[in-house]
Scaffold this active site. Structure first.
Site, mmCIF file in Angstrom:
data_model
loop_
_atom_site.group_PDB
_atom_site.id
_atom_site.type_symbol
_atom_site.label_atom_id
_atom_site.label_comp_id
_atom_site.label_asym_id
_atom_site.label_seq_id
_atom_site.Cartn_x
_atom_site.Cartn_y
_atom_site.Cartn_z
ATOM 1 N N CYS A 99 1.249 -1.424 0.174
ATOM 2 C CA CYS A 99 0.277 0.348 -0.424
ATOM 3 C C CYS A 99 1.111 1.253 -0.284
ATOM 4 O O CYS A 99 1.521 1.869 1.266
ATOM 5 C CB CYS A 99 -0.637 0.015 1.119
ATOM 6 S SG CYS A 99 -1.858 1.919 1.284
ATOM 7 N N CYS B 179 -0.486 4.226 2.287
ATOM 8 C CA CYS B 179 0.080 3.797 3.779
ATOM 9 C C CYS B 179 1.233 4.682 4.259
ATOM 10 O O CYS B 179 1.683 4.312 4.972
ATOM 11 C CB CYS B 179 -0.470 2.384 4.504
ATOM 12 S SG CYS B 179 -2.100 1.897 3.135
ATOM 13 N N ASP B 180 2.447 3.881 3.073
ATOM 14 C CA ASP B 180 3.439 3.774 3.683
ATOM 15 C C ASP B 180 4.514 4.526 3.434
ATOM 16 O O ASP B 180 6.065 4.441 3.129
ATOM 17 C CB ASP B 180 4.318 1.992 2.961
ATOM 18 C CG ASP B 180 3.719 1.491 4.908
ATOM 19 O OD1 ASP B 180 2.341 2.168 5.599
ATOM 20 O OD2 ASP B 180 2.813 0.381 4.337
#
Ligand code: NAP
Length: 318
Positions: free
Chosen positions: A132, A135-136
């Site tokens: 992701c 997300c990261d």
């Protein structure tokens, strides 16, 4: 309590089904195992959903979809479904937290990212390996990042990662990308993007965090160990090599093809009263726009099925 419709999965297909079902005043429950939105919550940009405004993100689109189903009275519960019984008029769905009953079921469980499957990958998820970008990406600010895959997702997410990383290298098993030409053009014009062609990741190594990986050239067989820069100590690996349908629990119950659920054009499966919508079914285009359309059709067809079950006759039908 027996619901009219239980929808398994709250991605775009499930939420659209929930909207149409609850607007039709059908008693509707949407079950989701983690959080609403499915794959689009990991998408930074949703540019090809009609009516999407500039800077529309997956999470913002999802929260508007959720607000809409709430407004029309669909119930939502978080539970991980383990088993379903679909024979007979009442379908029974068993989750970790409870048992649910309904006259109809819409399966909208979507698909999950496909792992590379090489040694070390599973151990280092969340420790350098991520599926992701939204997300990261921030963890890799000014660091090296490697993206595996050559499709639309790999290249688009790679460009998103390049907003944070020092450099993003796409590792692709062939010497040309599968991604749409318009997406490729942007990637080739981006100074921070680099490409390793004809290559696959065959091992990921690290003690608690990614420290190196072995990349193999599929044409020459040559293996290269890519080691983290000593100032960084690690680098990011983002595999975007397609998806696996989340259909394991329906095996032996519902007809499938390569793990995807077979439906007719009205989203009906081989089991009466069970429908499927979105990425989980056999189809040619897996996009938000086709998922929401599937969800709407499935909900309307589920409503018709209930009418038939209950012998409802409408004025003019006699
Ligand atoms: P995809 O189109 O199936 O591409 C998967 C990529 O991963 C391919 O380049 C494939 O290589 C590679 N690959 C597959 N298995 C591999 C393995 N075991 N090892 C190494 N590489 C492997 O998947 P996607 O990019 O996630 O896209 C899925 C669908 O969503 C597509 O229909 C796509 O058009 C759509 N999508 C659209 C947009 C957009 O329109 N903006 C954005 C994202 C996704 P090969 O090329 O050699 O097969």
């Amino acid at each position: 309590m027996i619901y009219d419709i239980i929808i398994i999965g709250a991605g775009p297909a499930g939420l659209a089904a929930g909207l149409y079902a609850s607007r039709a005043r059908l008693k509707t429950l949407i079950l989701e195992k983690e959080k609403e939105g499915g794959q689009i919550v990991t998408t930074d940009e949703v540019a090809n959903y009609p009516g999407s405004i500039e800077n529309a993100t997956g999470p913002s689109l999802t929260s508007r979809m959720v607000d809409q189903v709430d407004e029309f009275g669909a119930e939502r519960k978080l539970d991980t479904i383990k088993e379903i019984e679909v024979e007979g008029e009442t379908k029974v769905i068993r989750g970790e937290k409870g048992e649910y009953k309904a006259k109809t079921v819409i399966i909208a469980t979507g698909a999950v990212p496909r792992p590379i499957g090489c040694p070390g990958e599973a151990d280092l998820v969340g420790r350098g390996v991520s599926y992701c970008a939204t997300c990261d990406a921030a963890f890799f600010e000014d660091m090296e990042v490697y993206v595996v895959g050559g499709g639309d997702t790999a290249v688009e997410e790679g460009m998103y990662l390049a907003k944070f990383a020092r450099k993003v290298t796409i590792i692709h098993r062939r010497d040309e990308l599968r991604a749409a030409k318009s997406i490729q053009e942007k990637a080739f014009a981006n100074d921070k993007m680099a490409f390793m062609w004809d290559s696959v990741v065959s091992e990921i190594k690290g003690d608690g965090i990614v420290e190196s990986m072995v990349v193999e050239n599929v044409k020459t067989g040559e293996k290269t160990e890519v080691v983290a820069h000593e100032d960084d100590g690690t680098f990011g690996i983002f595999p975007f090599i397609g998806f696996i349908p989340a259909t394991e629990m329906f095996e032996d119950i519902i007809d499938m093809e390569y793990g995807y659920i077979l439906t007719d054009e009205n989203m009906k499966t081989n089991v009466p009263g069970v429908f499927a919508a979105g990425d989980v079914r056999v189809k040619s285009l897996r996009q938000v726009v086709t998922a929401t359309a599937d969800g709407a059709i499935a909900a309307v067809e589920a409503g018709k099925y209930i009418d038939e079950l209950e012998g409802t006759t409408y004025a003019g039908d006699q």
